[in-house]
Design an enzyme around this catalytic site. Structure first.
Site, short mmCIF file in Angstrom:
data_model
loop_
_atom_site.label_atom_id
_atom_site.label_comp_id
_atom_site.label_asym_id
_atom_site.label_seq_id
_atom_site.Cartn_x
_atom_site.Cartn_y
_atom_site.Cartn_z
N ASP A 1 0.83 -1.21 0.00
CA ASP A 1 0.00 0.00 0.00
C ASP A 1 0.86 1.26 0.00
O ASP A 1 0.35 2.36 -0.19
CB ASP A 1 -0.92 -0.01 1.23
CG ASP A 1 -1.96 1.11 1.20
OD1 ASP A 1 -2.52 1.37 0.12
OD2 ASP A 1 -2.20 1.72 2.25
N SER B 1 -6.48 5.27 -0.07
CA SER B 1 -6.72 3.99 -0.72
C SER B 1 -8.20 3.64 -0.60
O SER B 1 -8.80 3.79 0.46
CB SER B 1 -5.88 2.89 -0.07
OG SER B 1 -4.51 3.21 -0.12
N GLN C 1 -4.84 -1.42 -7.36
CA GLN C 1 -5.48 -0.59 -6.34
C GLN C 1 -6.19 0.58 -7.01
O GLN C 1 -5.70 1.15 -7.99
CB GLN C 1 -4.45 -0.04 -5.36
CG GLN C 1 -5.02 0.82 -4.25
CD GLN C 1 -3.95 1.41 -3.34
OE1 GLN C 1 -3.43 2.49 -3.59
NE2 GLN C 1 -3.61 0.67 -2.29
#
Length: 273
Positions: free
Chosen positions: A193, A213, A263
């Site tokens: 991430d 995110s 993502q």
């Protein structure tokens, strides 16, 4: 700041209920990689050790409070002979902040192939980000002081035709980690991430945005160690309507493709009152 062992540590409250304590952080909301990493650790604790994680799909539902513990509820969706599936929900104050499905596989035999690793500057020839970070970004190096992160300069990035927003980052954990392969998988879930949403900003340098995110998917393809150099080859194929799609392939230094990530993140123009 917290070590990766502290960041991923959870305690078992019941058979399928776990809790992650608050850890030292400068962030105003819990780092998404920590929530995903702990959720994956919780799922791993409910699966026979003959199974290995091969994928996860998660959604960040609410900002987490880094000063509060997070409870992880694991649902045993399926236990099969070759595959098993878990669903994990992270809770704070009775509200879901994260949900994830994780799939585990015992492994089989079949055809093999992989893409070729891009040719990039080796990490030894690039400066440690801790020595080059701008003063306003030094907090990031304090937050992740246990990680060695080295970004390939944009004029040296291996570019592919049609890719509009590429970014390449070498990274590794600075200290030796346990030999348990599952610990390295959960560590990579934590690290994946970090920096990825930044690839969407490459083509918009200096443009102010609010970033977060939204969802995160990973596939674990081959064995690796997170305390050895890994190349995160990232790109953002699309941005619009306040969201950006990003993706990355992760290679070890020997050229083995060890993981893939997709993502979607929030990158919207700041709202002014």
């Amino acid at each position: 700041m917290a070590t990766i062992e502290e960041a991923l540590e959870i305690e078992r409250l019941e058979r399928d209920i776990f809790r992650g304590a608050a850890t030292e952080s400068q962030l105003t909301r819990t780092f998404g990689g920590q929530v995903a990493g702990r959720a994956l650790v919780s799922a791993v604790r409910t699966v026979d050790p003959t199974f290995q994680v091969h994928s996860l799909h998660g959604y960040f539902l609410r900002p987490g409070n880094p000063e509060e513990p997070t409870v992880y509820l694991v649902e045993r969706i399926r236990d099969g002979r070759s595959f098993c599936t878990r669903r994990v929900t992270g809770l704070q104050d009775g509200q879901a902040i994260f949900t994830m499905s994780a799939s585990f596989h015992r492994g089989d035999e079949g055809p093999e192939h992989q893409d070729v690793m891009p040719v990039v500057e080796p990490p030894d020839d690039l400066p440690d980000a801790a020595t080059t970070m701008s003063p306003e970004r030094l907090w990031a190096m304090r937050e992740w002081e246990h990680w060695d992160i080295r970004t390939v300069p944009q004029d040296q990035v291996a570019r592919r035709e049609g890719t509009v927003s590429p970014q390449q980052v070498w990274f590794r954990y600075r200290h030796p980690l346990p030999d348990d392969p599952m610990f390295h998988v959960c560590t990579l879930a934590y690290m994946s991430d970090m920096t990825l949403l930044g690839s969407s900003k490459v083509t918009h340098p200096g443009e102010p945005t609010q970033d977060a995110s939204l969802d995160h998917a990973m596939w674990f393809l081959r064995p690796f160690r997170a305390d050895e150099w890994l190349l995160y080859d990232q790109s953002s194929p699309s941005a619009g309507f306040g969201r950006a799609l990003t993706g990355g392939k992760i290679w070890d230094r020997a050229g083995n493709l060890v993981a893939a990530v997709v993502q979607e993140g929030l990158i919207r123009t700041p709202r002014h009152k």
